[in-house]
Design a protein around this motif. Structure first.
Motif, PDB file in Angstrom:
ATOM      1  N   TYR A  58      48.844  44.836  38.927  1.00  0.00           N
ATOM      2  CA  TYR A  58      47.689  43.964  39.096  1.00  0.00           C
ATOM      3  C   TYR A  58      48.154  42.745  39.874  1.00  0.00           C
ATOM      4  O   TYR A  58      49.134  42.100  39.497  1.00  0.00           O
ATOM      5  CB  TYR A  58      47.091  43.536  37.750  1.00  0.00           C
ATOM      6  CG  TYR A  58      45.872  42.664  37.928  1.00  0.00           C
ATOM      7  CD1 TYR A  58      44.652  43.225  38.309  1.00  0.00           C
ATOM      8  CD2 TYR A  58      45.945  41.287  37.778  1.00  0.00           C
ATOM      9  CE1 TYR A  58      43.538  42.430  38.509  1.00  0.00           C
ATOM     10  CE2 TYR A  58      44.826  40.492  37.975  1.00  0.00           C
ATOM     11  CZ  TYR A  58      43.631  41.073  38.344  1.00  0.00           C
ATOM     12  OH  TYR A  58      42.529  40.290  38.565  1.00  0.00           O
ATOM     13  N   THR A  59      47.460  42.432  40.968  1.00  0.00           N
ATOM     14  CA  THR A  59      47.814  41.301  41.813  1.00  0.00           C
ATOM     15  C   THR A  59      46.797  40.194  41.643  1.00  0.00           C
ATOM     16  O   THR A  59      45.596  40.410  41.828  1.00  0.00           O
ATOM     17  CB  THR A  59      47.860  41.720  43.300  1.00  0.00           C
ATOM     18  OG1 THR A  59      48.766  42.814  43.450  1.00  0.00           O
ATOM     19  CG2 THR A  59      48.312  40.567  44.178  1.00  0.00           C
ATOM     20  N   VAL A 106      39.669  36.378  42.470  1.00  0.00           N
ATOM     21  CA  VAL A 106      39.666  37.799  42.831  1.00  0.00           C
ATOM     22  C   VAL A 106      41.081  38.338  42.663  1.00  0.00           C
ATOM     23  O   VAL A 106      42.053  37.681  43.036  1.00  0.00           O
ATOM     24  CB  VAL A 106      39.187  37.993  44.288  1.00  0.00           C
ATOM     25  CG1 VAL A 106      39.312  39.445  44.714  1.00  0.00           C
ATOM     26  CG2 VAL A 106      37.752  37.524  44.436  1.00  0.00           C
ATOM     27  N   GLY A 107      41.186  39.527  42.091  1.00  0.00           N
ATOM     28  CA  GLY A 107      42.476  40.185  41.941  1.00  0.00           C
ATOM     29  C   GLY A 107      42.409  41.580  42.536  1.00  0.00           C
ATOM     30  O   GLY A 107      41.366  42.007  43.057  1.00  0.00           O
ATOM     31  N   GLN A 122      48.230  54.879  47.930  1.00  0.00           N
ATOM     32  CA  GLN A 122      47.801  53.730  47.136  1.00  0.00           C
ATOM     33  C   GLN A 122      46.287  53.742  47.007  1.00  0.00           C
ATOM     34  O   GLN A 122      45.590  53.999  47.987  1.00  0.00           O
ATOM     35  CB  GLN A 122      48.203  52.412  47.794  1.00  0.00           C
ATOM     36  CG  GLN A 122      49.668  52.107  47.756  1.00  0.00           C
ATOM     37  CD  GLN A 122      49.967  50.742  48.349  1.00  0.00           C
ATOM     38  OE1 GLN A 122      49.200  50.223  49.149  1.00  0.00           O
ATOM     39  NE2 GLN A 122      51.085  50.174  47.957  1.00  0.00           N
ATOM     40  N   ILE A 123      45.812  53.442  45.804  1.00  0.00           N
ATOM     41  CA  ILE A 123      44.389  53.258  45.561  1.00  0.00           C
ATOM     42  C   ILE A 123      44.234  51.822  45.090  1.00  0.00           C
ATOM     43  O   ILE A 123      44.907  51.406  44.142  1.00  0.00           O
ATOM     44  CB  ILE A 123      43.867  54.207  44.470  1.00  0.00           C
ATOM     45  CG1 ILE A 123      44.223  55.633  44.794  1.00  0.00           C
ATOM     46  CG2 ILE A 123      42.372  54.036  44.286  1.00  0.00           C
ATOM     47  CD1 ILE A 123      44.067  56.546  43.620  1.00  0.00           C
ATOM     48  N   CYS A 124      43.367  51.074  45.742  1.00  0.00           N
ATOM     49  CA  CYS A 124      43.195  49.659  45.424  1.00  0.00           C
ATOM     50  C   CYS A 124      41.771  49.383  44.959  1.00  0.00           C
ATOM     51  O   CYS A 124      40.820  49.774  45.633  1.00  0.00           O
ATOM     52  CB  CYS A 124      43.505  48.804  46.648  1.00  0.00           C
ATOM     53  SG  CYS A 124      45.163  49.071  47.300  1.00  0.00           S
ATOM     54  N   ALA A 125      41.656  48.717  43.821  1.00  0.00           N
ATOM     55  CA  ALA A 125      40.354  48.339  43.288  1.00  0.00           C
ATOM     56  C   ALA A 125      40.270  46.818  43.235  1.00  0.00           C
ATOM     57  O   ALA A 125      41.003  46.172  42.473  1.00  0.00           O
ATOM     58  CB  ALA A 125      40.141  48.937  41.898  1.00  0.00           C
ATOM     59  N   VAL A 126      39.415  46.238  44.069  1.00  0.00           N
ATOM     60  CA  VAL A 126      39.194  44.803  44.039  1.00  0.00           C
ATOM     61  C   VAL A 126      38.628  44.446  42.669  1.00  0.00           C
ATOM     62  O   VAL A 126      37.768  45.145  42.140  1.00  0.00           O
ATOM     63  CB  VAL A 126      38.229  44.374  45.166  1.00  0.00           C
ATOM     64  CG1 VAL A 126      37.848  42.899  45.031  1.00  0.00           C
ATOM     65  CG2 VAL A 126      38.853  44.655  46.524  1.00  0.00           C
ATOM     66  N   THR A 127      39.133  43.355  42.098  1.00  0.00           N
ATOM     67  CA  THR A 127      38.729  42.944  40.758  1.00  0.00           C
ATOM     68  C   THR A 127      38.142  41.540  40.805  1.00  0.00           C
ATOM     69  O   THR A 127      38.815  40.595  41.206  1.00  0.00           O
ATOM     70  CB  THR A 127      39.940  42.972  39.804  1.00  0.00           C
ATOM     71  OG1 THR A 127      40.507  44.279  39.829  1.00  0.00           O
ATOM     72  CG2 THR A 127      39.533  42.613  38.388  1.00  0.00           C
ATOM     73  N   GLN A 128      36.888  41.434  40.401  1.00  0.00           N
ATOM     74  CA  GLN A 128      36.234  40.124  40.315  1.00  0.00           C
ATOM     75  C   GLN A 128      36.411  39.613  38.892  1.00  0.00           C
ATOM     76  O   GLN A 128      36.076  40.315  37.939  1.00  0.00           O
ATOM     77  CB  GLN A 128      34.745  40.244  40.646  1.00  0.00           C
ATOM     78  CG  GLN A 128      34.009  38.930  40.598  1.00  0.00           C
ATOM     79  CD  GLN A 128      34.480  37.964  41.677  1.00  0.00           C
ATOM     80  OE1 GLN A 128      34.564  38.321  42.839  1.00  0.00           O
ATOM     81  NE2 GLN A 128      34.801  36.753  41.282  1.00  0.00           N
ATOM     82  N   VAL A 129      36.972  38.419  38.755  1.00  0.00           N
ATOM     83  CA  VAL A 129      37.192  37.826  37.442  1.00  0.00           C
ATOM     84  C   VAL A 129      36.300  36.589  37.324  1.00  0.00           C
ATOM     85  O   VAL A 129      36.313  35.728  38.201  1.00  0.00           O
ATOM     86  CB  VAL A 129      38.673  37.440  37.233  1.00  0.00           C
ATOM     87  CG1 VAL A 129      38.878  36.824  35.850  1.00  0.00           C
ATOM     88  CG2 VAL A 129      39.572  38.660  37.410  1.00  0.00           C
TER      89      VAL A 129
END
Length: 146
Positions: A58-59, A106-107, A122-129
């Protein structure tokens, strides 16, 4: 367990080196930031891959810097060419080393199929926090396949 990151980018048409990702399920979603994390990925390989595992990170993405937390990885296994499903579970994302103010942004959740030191896909899922009504941080992870 945490380290600084380089950029990761989405791939075109979900294809990387003979890997076709056909489904990504993230649960629970949306959820509190501290909640468990479950991933299921359906994918097809055009050729066998030996000694491979899925690594999940997690970035936390901030202006001019990124902070990466290693969430975990699956057991190493040999994959034959063809269709597969990856299942991953973590009791949560260990974010105690990250300032809470950095998280309200955003992560990026990244699952990487690796063999040895090589990333195959790689699979990337943008994460809104966001901060919920109770003051706790909530995550919403968006699948690149939707």
């Amino acid at each position: 367990r945490a380290h600084w990151a380089v950029d990761v980018r989405l791939t075109r048409n979900n294809m990387v080196a003979g890997v076709d990702v056909t489904r990504l399920d993230i649960s629970p979603n949306p959820a509190p930031m501290a909640a468990e994390l479950n991933l299921e990925v359906d994918f097809k390989l055009s050729e066998p891959v030996e000694g491979a595992c899925w690594r999940v990170i997690y970035t936390v993405d901030m202006t001019e810097m990124k902070f990466v937390v290693e969430v975990g990885e699956t057991e190493k296994k040999n994959y034959e060419a063809g269709a597969h499903t990856m299942r991953f579970h973590s009791d949560g994302i260990a974010l105690s080393d990250v300032k809470k103010s950095w998280l309200n942004n955003v992560g990026l959740l990244t699952a990487s199929l690796t063999s040895g030191e090589e990333d195959i896909a790689q699979i990337c899922a943008v994460t809104q926090v966001t901060k919920g009504a109770d003051g706790e941080l909530q995550r919403r992870m968006m699948s690149p396949l939707e």
